[in-house]
Motif scaffolding. Sequence first.
Motif, PDB file in Angstrom:
ATOM      1  N   PHE A  12     -54.593  10.645  40.928  1.00 22.37           N
ATOM      2  CA  PHE A  12     -54.310  10.027  39.630  1.00 22.37           C
ATOM      3  C   PHE A  12     -54.972   8.647  39.544  1.00 22.37           C
ATOM      4  O   PHE A  12     -54.282   7.618  39.598  1.00 22.37           O
ATOM      5  CB  PHE A  12     -52.799   9.891  39.411  1.00 22.37           C
ATOM      6  N   PRO A  13     -56.286   8.638  39.394  1.00 26.88           N
ATOM      7  CA  PRO A  13     -56.926   7.338  39.193  1.00 26.88           C
ATOM      8  C   PRO A  13     -56.523   6.732  37.858  1.00 26.88           C
ATOM      9  O   PRO A  13     -56.746   5.540  37.604  1.00 26.88           O
ATOM     10  CB  PRO A  13     -58.420   7.668  39.227  1.00 26.88           C
ATOM     11  N   GLN A  14     -55.982   7.555  36.985  1.00 28.06           N
ATOM     12  CA  GLN A  14     -55.423   7.080  35.713  1.00 28.06           C
ATOM     13  C   GLN A  14     -54.094   7.798  35.495  1.00 28.06           C
ATOM     14  O   GLN A  14     -53.862   8.867  36.078  1.00 28.06           O
ATOM     15  CB  GLN A  14     -56.404   7.352  34.560  1.00 28.06           C
ATOM     16  N   PRO A  15     -53.215   7.240  34.655  1.00 27.98           N
ATOM     17  CA  PRO A  15     -51.862   7.808  34.556  1.00 27.98           C
ATOM     18  C   PRO A  15     -51.833   9.248  34.045  1.00 27.98           C
ATOM     19  O   PRO A  15     -50.973  10.023  34.446  1.00 27.98           O
ATOM     20  CB  PRO A  15     -51.158   6.870  33.571  1.00 27.98           C
ATOM     21  N   ILE A  16     -52.748   9.603  33.183  1.00 29.68           N
ATOM     22  CA  ILE A  16     -52.739  10.977  32.672  1.00 29.68           C
ATOM     23  C   ILE A  16     -54.024  11.676  33.103  1.00 29.68           C
ATOM     24  O   ILE A  16     -55.135  11.206  32.809  1.00 29.68           O
ATOM     25  CB  ILE A  16     -52.605  11.011  31.137  1.00 29.68           C
ATOM     26  N   ILE A  17     -53.851  12.790  33.783  1.00 30.43           N
ATOM     27  CA  ILE A  17     -55.018  13.586  34.153  1.00 30.43           C
ATOM     28  C   ILE A  17     -54.885  14.984  33.550  1.00 30.43           C
ATOM     29  O   ILE A  17     -53.803  15.425  33.178  1.00 30.43           O
ATOM     30  CB  ILE A  17     -55.201  13.707  35.683  1.00 30.43           C
ATOM     31  N   LYS A  18     -56.031  15.627  33.520  1.00 27.14           N
ATOM     32  CA  LYS A  18     -56.122  16.926  32.878  1.00 27.14           C
ATOM     33  C   LYS A  18     -56.556  17.917  33.953  1.00 27.14           C
ATOM     34  O   LYS A  18     -57.458  17.624  34.737  1.00 27.14           O
ATOM     35  CB  LYS A  18     -57.215  16.741  31.828  1.00 27.14           C
ATOM     36  N   ILE A  77     -53.545  21.802  31.624  1.00 22.32           N
ATOM     37  CA  ILE A  77     -52.297  21.076  31.895  1.00 22.32           C
ATOM     38  C   ILE A  77     -52.620  19.583  31.933  1.00 22.32           C
ATOM     39  O   ILE A  77     -53.575  19.157  32.587  1.00 22.32           O
ATOM     40  CB  ILE A  77     -51.673  21.527  33.231  1.00 22.32           C
ATOM     41  N   TYR A  78     -51.807  18.831  31.210  1.00 15.60           N
ATOM     42  CA  TYR A  78     -51.886  17.372  31.273  1.00 15.60           C
ATOM     43  C   TYR A  78     -50.718  16.898  32.122  1.00 15.60           C
ATOM     44  O   TYR A  78     -49.580  17.315  31.904  1.00 15.60           O
ATOM     45  CB  TYR A  78     -51.800  16.780  29.857  1.00 15.60           C
ATOM     46  N   LEU A  79     -51.027  16.065  33.076  1.00 19.22           N
ATOM     47  CA  LEU A  79     -49.980  15.551  33.966  1.00 19.22           C
ATOM     48  C   LEU A  79     -49.898  14.038  33.817  1.00 19.22           C
ATOM     49  O   LEU A  79     -50.937  13.349  33.772  1.00 19.22           O
ATOM     50  CB  LEU A  79     -50.287  15.909  35.416  1.00 19.22           C
TER      51      LEU A  79
END
Length: 466
Positions: A12-18, A77-79
């Motif tokens: 997770f280099p950023q809060p929301i990943i795809k 999926i977005y996490l």
Amino acid sequence: MVDFRFDIKPLFPQPIIKVTSNLLPHTFRGDRRQCLDATSKMSEIIDQLGQLSAISQGLSKPVTTAQRLRMSENQTIYLLADPEAGNNGVVTGLLKVGTKDLYLFDEKGQTRKMENSPSILDFYVHESRQRAGLGKRLFETMLREEQWTPLKCSVDRPSEKLLAFLGKHYGLVRTIPQANNFVLYEGFFNDGSTSNGRNGHDSPLSQKNGLHITNSPNTQLFGATYLGDEANKRSSGGRRDSGSQQQSSLLQQITQISPNGRYGAPRPTCSMAEIIHAGSGNSGKGGGGSGAESSSGNDIAEIAAQLQHLQTIDHYSVQDLQPELEIEPEPEPEPEPEPEPEEVYTPPSPPPKSHTPTPPTVRSPDRAESIIGDNRKPPAFQLSKQHTGMKNRSFGVGMAVMPSSKMEFNQQEREDFGVVKINRPLGNEITSPGHDNTDAMSTVSSGGGLTDQGYNDLKFYHNKLW
Ligand SMILES: CC(=O)SCCNC(=O)CCNC(=O)[C@H](O)C(C)(C)COP(=O)(O)OP(=O)(O)OC[C@H]1O[C@@H](n2cnc3c(N)ncnc32)[C@H](O)[C@@H]1OP(=O)(O)O
């Protein structure tokens, strides 16, 4: 909050990943070894969040698993994570979306086929973080990435919380009644034919594929019914007023049965389900009331699986009608050791002489998949007219629908002949074993004929059965 035995920060280099079917974050860069490691960790994250989502919604099994995502072609999926929380960071939310080919009713009650229609399939924010705006954040990111608008999304069996969420943030309140598990909102069909996101495409079926709204019990339960050309000609011959009256009363009926919310309204009793469950002591109540979600889901899945089995039987009984295929009864087989029940597909028994239908034994959706998966190969023996004493009789369906009388159909082509179809519209051939029945009514490419909630959408094209 969901924490893991590994550090989630690299994922997770950023809060929301795809994440799509490769099970890698869209931001991922790495060599083969790192790739394997990331895939395995992502699988763990997806499975755990999927499990929590299912628990939170009271579902008997998860809608979202890594395996399902891996098998899908058009799901994302977005996490959402908080990489700084705890030692290893925590994952706080999941949103699964995908495109589906759906048969839907528009505001006028016309059936429309929507291809690649954007759908919300699973949505979860951890209990400790709900009502803090995280869901909106996740949803907004998804809309931006997918270039969708909320109004053009169908929602697969939404929960009360999600309905409230969509109402609050996007003003989505007025739904268009559907006969399947999807909820859509007024305005969904506005703006012409290609209004659904990037790929959406709809077509009014009343003019195209011979699918019409009818007021038959079939329609009320399962949607539009194939009437054939003759019926089309008849219906186009005027009487608009009574037709529209019929449609509006139909819409009312659909409104009554449309399962709005993940826990859906109770459904009317389905005679097929009643018969199928007669033997198992279940009276065939459609179920679906609050708290009965999982069991009703299982029932539907089971009915669908059994219908698949009936379809198999039916298919063979069609062959059975061809005189040259009539065979002598097989000699008494040598006694053999008991086969493993899970591995061996037992051919259907001939219909019992008593008029009590005996449903085929399909224990689970998995079992049904295995039957579908073998591409409906004929069983080891076939029954002929001599065996059944009946002409043009589809005994699998016939026994279920009208167990006490002889049943005859006008067989025009084999495709139509008394076949109970599940999730596959008329003329849509199975193009590959994995494709099977999953793309027609309400499903995406996740294999097996079940919706993402593990439910089957049933559609009966042989109107004469009812
Ligand atoms: C297709 C499907 O996936 S259906 C399944 C949907 N998922 C679930 O039901 C699982 C449990 N619920 C959740 O995970 C979350 O509540 C979500 C995903 C629905 C919304 O995420 P949140 O982070 O809570 O959303 P966010 O904070 O942005 O918005 C809050 C709004 O959502 C709705 N909402 C959230 N929780 C609730 C709740 N317990 N009861 C009623 N409405 C709720 C309300 O409209 C709320 O606004 P309000 O607090 O002013 O009443």
